[in-house]
Design a protein around this motif. Structure first.
Motif, short mmCIF file in Angstrom:
data_model
loop_
_atom_site.label_atom_id
_atom_site.label_comp_id
_atom_site.label_asym_id
_atom_site.label_seq_id
_atom_site.Cartn_x
_atom_site.Cartn_y
_atom_site.Cartn_z
N GLY A 100 -28.47 -94.28 -78.14
CA GLY A 100 -27.32 -93.78 -77.83
C GLY A 100 -27.09 -92.44 -78.48
N GLN A 101 -27.67 -92.18 -79.60
CA GLN A 101 -27.37 -90.74 -80.39
C GLN A 101 -28.45 -89.85 -79.51
OE1 GLN A 101 -27.26 -92.57 -84.89
NE2 GLN A 101 -28.97 -91.74 -84.25
N LEU A 102 -29.55 -90.20 -79.25
CA LEU A 102 -30.38 -89.30 -78.45
C LEU A 102 -29.70 -88.96 -77.19
CD1 LEU A 102 -33.98 -90.99 -79.08
CD2 LEU A 102 -32.78 -88.80 -80.13
N ALA A 103 -28.93 -89.81 -76.30
CA ALA A 103 -28.51 -89.61 -75.22
C ALA A 103 -27.57 -88.43 -75.33
CB ALA A 103 -27.80 -90.78 -74.67
N VAL A 104 -26.52 -88.52 -76.35
CA VAL A 104 -25.66 -87.72 -77.09
C VAL A 104 -26.26 -86.14 -76.91
CG1 VAL A 104 -23.78 -86.74 -78.49
CG2 VAL A 104 -24.01 -89.32 -77.71
N ILE A 105 -27.26 -86.22 -77.66
CA ILE A 105 -27.97 -84.76 -77.98
C ILE A 105 -28.78 -84.31 -76.70
CG2 ILE A 105 -30.07 -83.83 -79.01
CD1 ILE A 105 -29.63 -85.64 -81.41
N ALA A 106 -29.15 -85.36 -76.03
CA ALA A 106 -29.62 -84.66 -74.71
C ALA A 106 -28.78 -84.17 -73.48
CB ALA A 106 -30.50 -85.88 -74.06
N VAL A 107 -27.55 -84.84 -73.68
CA VAL A 107 -26.33 -84.20 -72.70
C VAL A 107 -25.98 -82.90 -72.90
CG1 VAL A 107 -24.08 -84.82 -72.04
CG2 VAL A 107 -25.83 -86.68 -71.87
N MET A 108 -25.79 -82.94 -74.41
CA MET A 108 -25.18 -81.67 -74.84
C MET A 108 -26.33 -80.65 -74.65
SD MET A 108 -22.80 -80.04 -75.88
CE MET A 108 -21.36 -81.48 -75.86
N PHE A 109 -27.50 -80.96 -75.06
CA PHE A 109 -28.54 -79.80 -75.04
C PHE A 109 -28.57 -79.35 -73.60
CE2 PHE A 109 -33.07 -78.36 -74.49
CZ PHE A 109 -32.91 -77.60 -75.80
N ALA A 110 -28.56 -80.26 -72.61
CA ALA A 110 -28.65 -79.73 -70.96
C ALA A 110 -27.45 -78.89 -70.90
CB ALA A 110 -28.59 -81.24 -70.27
N CYS A 111 -26.21 -79.28 -71.59
CA CYS A 111 -25.33 -78.50 -71.06
C CYS A 111 -25.20 -76.92 -71.60
CB CYS A 111 -24.06 -79.25 -71.92
SG CYS A 111 -23.30 -80.70 -71.14
N VAL A 112 -25.78 -76.99 -72.82
CA VAL A 112 -25.74 -75.58 -73.21
C VAL A 112 -27.24 -74.79 -73.13
CG1 VAL A 112 -24.17 -76.11 -75.26
CG2 VAL A 112 -26.79 -76.19 -75.51
N TRP A 113 -28.25 -75.53 -72.39
CA TRP A 113 -29.47 -75.10 -72.36
C TRP A 113 -29.78 -73.53 -71.62
CZ3 TRP A 113 -33.86 -74.11 -74.37
CH2 TRP A 113 -35.26 -73.86 -73.60
N GLN A 114 -28.78 -73.30 -70.54
CA GLN A 114 -28.89 -72.10 -69.73
C GLN A 114 -28.40 -71.17 -70.82
OE1 GLN A 114 -30.46 -71.77 -66.74
NE2 GLN A 114 -30.37 -69.70 -67.30
N ALA A 115 -27.35 -71.23 -71.37
CA ALA A 115 -26.82 -70.09 -72.33
C ALA A 115 -27.64 -69.88 -73.48
CB ALA A 115 -25.38 -70.93 -73.01
N LEU A 116 -28.40 -70.89 -73.90
CA LEU A 116 -29.36 -70.60 -74.86
C LEU A 116 -30.55 -69.79 -74.50
CD1 LEU A 116 -29.62 -74.07 -76.78
CD2 LEU A 116 -29.08 -71.77 -77.86
#
Length: 442
Positions: free
Chosen positions: A331-347
């Motif tokens: 569950g924790q890794l899923a949260v991190i993965a979703v947020m990483f996918a959300c901000v990846w392009q901006a990064l």
């Protein structure tokens, strides 16, 4: 970011309104079956759909639930007895596939320890089944939520299982021998751990996001998540084994307060702390790993309180404990993965990649999709989220908007940090501080 704060603060949980699983204990011998079920009678009487929410404050008839909680235990018992026909029509036990008829054997409503605790009602049922029957199945209406089924007074591998969604348990032997294997128990407790993070563990989600927004780079993120995992695994195991019970005794005897009532405000404070530190530091400080480890110990005690609601089967204690912990980690890794996918392009744009137009298009599509989900509020997503869709889609829409804004101001120094990471951390800090005040003083 005020909208994010408003959206999430509105969902702040009160313990009296938490949705807990119901627990059924079953004994059978010589054609007589005795059942005791611990339920939230007020929620059932208020016709609240316990399968689709995690907090009765979000239910359509929340005011009716609160009004019932104000009644005395005897008044609730009387109302439930009057509602017996409705309840029993939604409850099923099969003996070799044939339904058993039950009669009411008493209703006891236990007083709550305090105004912030869920009040438990114990229903007693008695019925008869053919003496030559070999198997039982148990289930109830999906609206009643999760039911934990336990077979008692059986020396030969008693059955323990969980049922929800209006389904029946698998058939289990009346005389025992249907206990799940260690691997089956392990697999069955993974979703319980995952469910406690996504979608039910909003405070743990915010803590993990607080770790993420420190710096979206692999090394500091791995250090923090690894220390947090190690720490909460230690206290979860110790609590499950009963080695932290002295803390309960100490706080009850010394301060007349449950230990979990201390842990919950401190968990909220941990959320605020990591978020505030994100605002003032750009990387992993020398003290942060130690602080994260200490907070992980607290969160492990919080996980243990949830696991105690479900219980651990004696014959497969270790597999259940490990399965629950694996579910929490996933569950924790899923949260991190979703947020990483959300901000990846901006990064990527912030780090010099020439993908500006691609970023604008991507976040434009994501933002419109999130708003559409809020507007449509599809029932299937409500069921998956176990709550209103806007609670998750709203903050994501704002993150997408901030990411697009950071791309627009890409020529500014640390645009992603200033426009995305810091505002998100401010929102998380405010929510954590609010929860701390609410849990400690309100």
């Amino acid at each position: 970011m005020s909208s994010i704060i408003t959206l999430i603060v509105m969902s702040a949980p009160l313990r009296a309104h938490e949705v807990l699983p119901s627990i059924l204990n079953l004994r059978a011998d010589d054609g007589i079956i005795l059942i005791e079920i611990d339920v939230n009678a007020e929620a059932i009487l208020a016709s609240i759909d316990l399968s689709s929410i995690v907090d009765t404050d979000n239910a359509e008839n929340a005011s009716g639930y609160d009004a019932l909680r104000a009644l005395s235990p005897q008044e609730i018992a009387n109302r439930f007895d009057a509602n017996w026909a409705t309840f029993i029509s939604n409850f099923t036990v099969l003996a070799d596939g044939e339904p058993i008829t039950f009669r009411d054997n008493g209703t006891i409503v236990y007083p709550a320890d305090n105004d912030e605790a869920v009040r438990i009602t114990r229903l007693s049922l008695v019925g008869e089944y053919p003496v030559d029957a070999t198997e039982f199945q148990v289930g109830w209406a999906g609206i009643y939520g999760t039911l934990i089924v336990r077979q008692n007074d059986i020396a030969n591998a008693p059955f323990t299982g969980t049922v929800s969604g209006g389904e029946l348990t698998p058939p289990f032997l009346i005389n025992g021998g249907s206990a799940q294997t260690g691997w089956q128990v392990f697999a069955s407790y993974i979703p319980i751990g995952f469910d406690h993070i996504v979608p039910k563990g909003l405070d743990h989600i915010l803590f993990v996001l607080g770790l993420f927004f420190l710096a979206a780079r692999m090394k500091p993120l791995l250090v923090q998540v690894s220390l947090f995992t190690l720490a909460h695994t230690i206290t979860l195991a110790l609590a499950a084994l009963g080695h932290t019970s002295f803390l309960d005794d100490f706080f009850l005897n010394t301060f007349n307060i449950e230990f979990i009532a201390i842990v919950e405000p401190l968990i909220a404070l941990s959320i605020a702390y990591v978020a505030v530190e994100n605002i003032f530091t750009k990387g992993l400080s020398p003290w942060r790993p130690y602080v994260i480890f200490a907070f992980g110990l607290l969160h492990g005690l919080g996980f243990a309180s949830v696991l105690a609601e479900f219980g651990l089967p004696e014959h497969a204690f270790v597999p259940a404990l490990i399965g629950f912990n694996v579910g929490v980690e996933v569950g924790q890794l899923a949260v991190i993965a979703v947020m990483f996918a959300c901000v990846w392009q901006a990064l990527r744009v912030d780090r010099g990649k020439n993908e500006v137009m691609q970023g604008f298009v991507l976040y434009g599509v994501f933002f419109v999709a999130a708003i559409a989900l809020i507007a449509l509020n599809p029932p299937v997503l409500q069921a998956l989220a176990e709550g209103p869709v806007w609670l998750f889609a709203g903050p994501l829409a704002l993150v997408f908007a901030l990411c697009a804004l950071s791309i627009h101001f890409r020529d500014h120094v640390a645009a992603y940090r200033q426009i995305v990471a810091i505002p998100a951390s401010v929102a998380i800090a405010v929510i954590g501080a609010y929860w701390f005040i609410e849990r400690a003083f309100l």
